[in-house]
Scaffold this motif. Structure first.
Motif, mmCIF file in Angstrom:
data_model
loop_
_atom_site.group_PDB
_atom_site.id
_atom_site.type_symbol
_atom_site.label_atom_id
_atom_site.label_comp_id
_atom_site.label_asym_id
_atom_site.label_seq_id
_atom_site.Cartn_x
_atom_site.Cartn_y
_atom_site.Cartn_z
ATOM 1 N N ASP A 1 -13.608 4.395 -8.886
ATOM 2 C CA ASP A 1 -13.148 3.008 -8.938
ATOM 3 C C ASP A 1 -13.305 2.326 -7.583
ATOM 4 O OD1 ASP A 1 -12.513 3.376 -11.575
ATOM 5 O OD2 ASP A 1 -10.361 3.628 -11.238
ATOM 6 N N GLN A 2 -12.955 3.035 -6.525
ATOM 7 C CA GLN A 2 -13.071 2.457 -5.187
ATOM 8 C C GLN A 2 -14.528 2.180 -4.816
ATOM 9 O OE1 GLN A 2 -10.649 1.536 -2.924
ATOM 10 N NE2 GLN A 2 -9.181 1.886 -4.563
ATOM 11 N N ALA B 1 -11.436 10.715 0.593
ATOM 12 C CA ALA B 1 -11.233 9.421 -0.062
ATOM 13 C C ALA B 1 -10.343 8.518 0.780
ATOM 14 C CB ALA B 1 -10.617 9.624 -1.450
ATOM 15 N N TYR B 2 -9.250 9.048 1.288
ATOM 16 C CA TYR B 2 -8.368 8.243 2.129
ATOM 17 C C TYR B 2 -9.078 7.816 3.406
ATOM 18 C CZ TYR B 2 -4.358 9.484 -0.804
ATOM 19 O OH TYR B 2 -3.482 9.633 -1.856
ATOM 20 N N ASN C 1 0.831 -1.197 0.000
ATOM 21 C CA ASN C 1 0.000 0.000 0.000
ATOM 22 C C ASN C 1 0.874 1.258 0.000
ATOM 23 O OD1 ASN C 1 -2.046 1.918 0.298
ATOM 24 N ND2 ASN C 1 -3.275 0.521 1.537
ATOM 25 N N TYR D 1 -10.241 7.789 -9.186
ATOM 26 C CA TYR D 1 -9.859 6.907 -8.068
ATOM 27 C C TYR D 1 -11.058 6.645 -7.144
ATOM 28 C CZ TYR D 1 -8.011 5.822 -3.396
ATOM 29 O OH TYR D 1 -7.789 5.276 -2.149
ATOM 30 N N VAL D 2 -11.788 7.695 -6.822
ATOM 31 C CA VAL D 2 -12.950 7.536 -5.938
ATOM 32 C C VAL D 2 -14.026 6.691 -6.619
ATOM 33 C CG1 VAL D 2 -14.836 8.764 -4.797
ATOM 34 C CG2 VAL D 2 -12.507 9.652 -4.668
ATOM 35 N N PHE E 1 -11.473 4.898 2.497
ATOM 36 C CA PHE E 1 -10.944 3.639 1.983
ATOM 37 C C PHE E 1 -9.703 3.129 2.701
ATOM 38 C CE2 PHE E 1 -12.667 5.930 -1.899
ATOM 39 C CZ PHE E 1 -13.931 5.388 -1.755
ATOM 40 N N SER E 2 -9.216 3.853 3.703
ATOM 41 C CA SER E 2 -8.028 3.413 4.425
ATOM 42 C C SER E 2 -8.207 3.644 5.919
ATOM 43 C CB SER E 2 -6.791 4.172 3.927
ATOM 44 O OG SER E 2 -5.672 3.854 4.728
ATOM 45 N N LYS F 1 -14.239 5.455 8.331
ATOM 46 C CA LYS F 1 -13.980 4.032 8.091
ATOM 47 C C LYS F 1 -14.904 3.173 8.946
ATOM 48 C CE LYS F 1 -11.432 0.764 6.176
ATOM 49 N NZ LYS F 1 -11.395 0.554 4.724
ATOM 50 N N THR G 1 -15.717 -0.882 -6.658
ATOM 51 C CA THR G 1 -15.198 -2.098 -6.018
ATOM 52 C C THR G 1 -16.014 -2.438 -4.779
ATOM 53 O OG1 THR G 1 -12.962 -1.660 -6.816
ATOM 54 C CG2 THR G 1 -13.179 -3.139 -4.925
ATOM 55 N N MET G 2 -16.336 -1.422 -3.974
ATOM 56 C CA MET G 2 -17.143 -1.650 -2.779
ATOM 57 C C MET G 2 -18.539 -2.137 -3.146
ATOM 58 S SD MET G 2 -16.035 1.632 -0.477
ATOM 59 C CE MET G 2 -17.245 1.232 0.762
#
Length: 480
Positions: free
Chosen positions: A399-400, A314-315, A275, A396-397, A318-319, A338, A403-404
């Motif tokens: 795509d994430q 975003a971070y 990562n 990026y957002v 997703f993190s 999160k 995926t979710m």
């Protein structure tokens, strides 16, 4: 603006002034202006208290706001153009009603986070301090219609500012911040913002000049420099966020010793191969702890590291290895993105609205054989990477979230969370005439009144035209 004294000034006052008061009076005034003017300094943090300070973990929902509809707004840079465009989006959200529990309320009431850079930070910060409908309606007169560029230019003609600007501790960004403090933000501090105590949580983003990374004006970020954000003027956070290179100088913060490495940082620094994003973020945060190497932090326009204001949320979404993570606060305190995202059934509708005032136009140098001039080159160097980076962030957002969504549709899934990524851009405007007009509005802190009003109207129209926005309204009205 409160002024402080440098060690040189203190020495002069105690030695020379004490010996010859008469002749020192005139010279003292000059020396004070030239060498002793000092912008407000961020204060040290007496004690870190996770239950206090302006943090996401201690910002609670206001009446009528629940986590089943979770709305994040991201405001881009672009001077007053961006301020007006984002204000128009908020006006539309305020006017958009839906029913909950038999009662009607506005979608603006459901906004939980506003993350902003540069011009968008004026709108975000003003709303953070003036959330009443009548108060927020005064923003156009307080800023959007105000001749800010002219006012700042006139400030340069003020002899008092000549002396201040001659000091190494007072620069153009401090003069601008002082103007914003007096004329836009009513001398409010982040402590005043914290006293509101309700969402949306306002995140003003600047860029750390050394690492070219995001620097957030939140207490979670200020913990890393062992500084108390509560006493710091909101206007200075906005000024740092909009400190466009060359036109404005960097804004400087004092980095105090005392903070220690966190568990999430250690985990991220050991996970570079798997990562690299978390690793890079933790590495920057770790650099603040070496105060002997970095006693001062210099900040520039937030657009240099994220021109749509979307990277921070975003971070956090997703993190788990960042300052917004659950691990960054005590388990008994507050909440984190999160945690909310991973709590089944907690968030039913996740809405991310990016208000991007990026312009796309024809460049005149493409029609000429001679190379572009210095100003054109500087504009490309400053704005080109911002635009490309912004597009990558939005993708990026998306795509994430996709995926979710796919993971949520698994065989053992319950009711899936619905995602609504919405981007407002001039390129999506249906009318070629209107699209061309808006794309020609300059990045400036002074644009015509007509341009302000057309930007506001454009944001509202884009939301009306958005199929994703219409689907959101249909779903949340149907779920009540």
């Amino acid at each position: 603006m409160t002024l402080a004294f440098s060690p040189v000034c203190s020495f002069w006052r105690t030695s020379f002034l004490g010996r010859n008061r008469a002749s020192a009076a005139v010279l003292g005034a000059l020396l004070f202006g030239v060498g002793c003017a000092h912008a407000p300094i961020n204060q040290p943090l007496a004690q870190r208290e996770p239950e206090s300070g302006y943090r996401i973990s201690t910002t609670l929902p206001k009446d009528g706001n629940t986590d089943d509809v979770f709305v994040i707004l991201a405001f881009s840079g672009g001077g007053t153009r961006a301020s007006a465009f984002s204000y128009g989006a908020m006006e539309k959200l305020a006017a958009t009603k839906f029913r909950r529990g038999g009662q009607q309320q506005s979608l603006l009431n459901e906004v939980d986070i506003i993350s902003s850079v540069s011009g968008g930070s004026f709108t975000a910060a003003y709303y953070g301090l003036h959330r009443g409908e009548k108060e927020f309606a005064e923003f156009p007169d307080h800023f959007l219609y105000r001749q800010v560029r002219t006012a700042l230019a006139l400030s340069l003609l003020n002899p008092i500012n000549w002396w201040r600007l001659a000091s190494p501790y007072y620069s153009r960004i401090d003069m601008a911040a002082d103007y914003y403090d007096r004329h836009v933000f009513d001398r409010k501090t982040f402590g005043d913002l914290n006293q509101v105590g309700q969402r949306p949580f306002i995140v003003l983003n600047a860029t750390d000049m050394s690492s070219v990374s995001r620097f957030e004006f939140t207490q979670d970020q200020f913990d890393f420099i062992s500084s108390d954000l509560s006493s710091y003027p909101v206007a200075r956070g906005v000024a740092a966020s909009s400190a466009f290179p060359i036109l404005l100088t960097p804004l400087t913060l004092k980095n105090y010793p005392g903070y220690s490495e966190q568990k999430w940082m250690q985990a991220a620094l050991e996970d570079r191969d798997r990562n690299p994003r978390d690793y890079a973020y933790a590495q920057v945060m770790q650099s603040y702890l070496a105060t002997e190497k970095r006693p001062y932090i210099h900040l520039l326009d937030g657009g240099l590291s994220d021109n749509v204001g979307l990277r921070g949320p975003a971070y956090a979404l997703f993190s788990s290895k960042n300052a917004w993570s659950r691990e960054a606060v005590r388990p008994s305190v507050g909440w984190s993105l999160k945690q909310l995202l991973n709590t089944p059934g907690k968030i039913k509708h996740l809405v991310i609205i990016t208000v991007n005032a990026k312009t796309v136009g024809e460049q005149s140098w493409n029609l000429e054989a001679k190379p572009p001039g210095v100003l054109a080159v500087l504009s490309t160097v400053a704005n080109g990477p911002m635009g490309n980076y912004s597009d990558e962030t939005v993708q990026y957002v998306r795509d994430q979230l996709e995926t979710m969504r796919q993971l949520a549709d698994g065989p053992n899934a319950g009711e899936p969370m619905k995602f609504y990524p919405i981007e407002l851009t001039f390129q999506s405007i249906a009318s070629p005439t209107e699209r061309s007009y808006l794309n020609q509005i300059s990045t400036d802190f002074q644009i015509p009144r007509e341009a302000v009003d057309r930007l506001r109207a454009a944001a509202a129209q884009l939301l009306d035209d958005s199929p994703v926005f219409r689907q959101l309204l249909e779903n949340i009205n149907g779920s009540n």
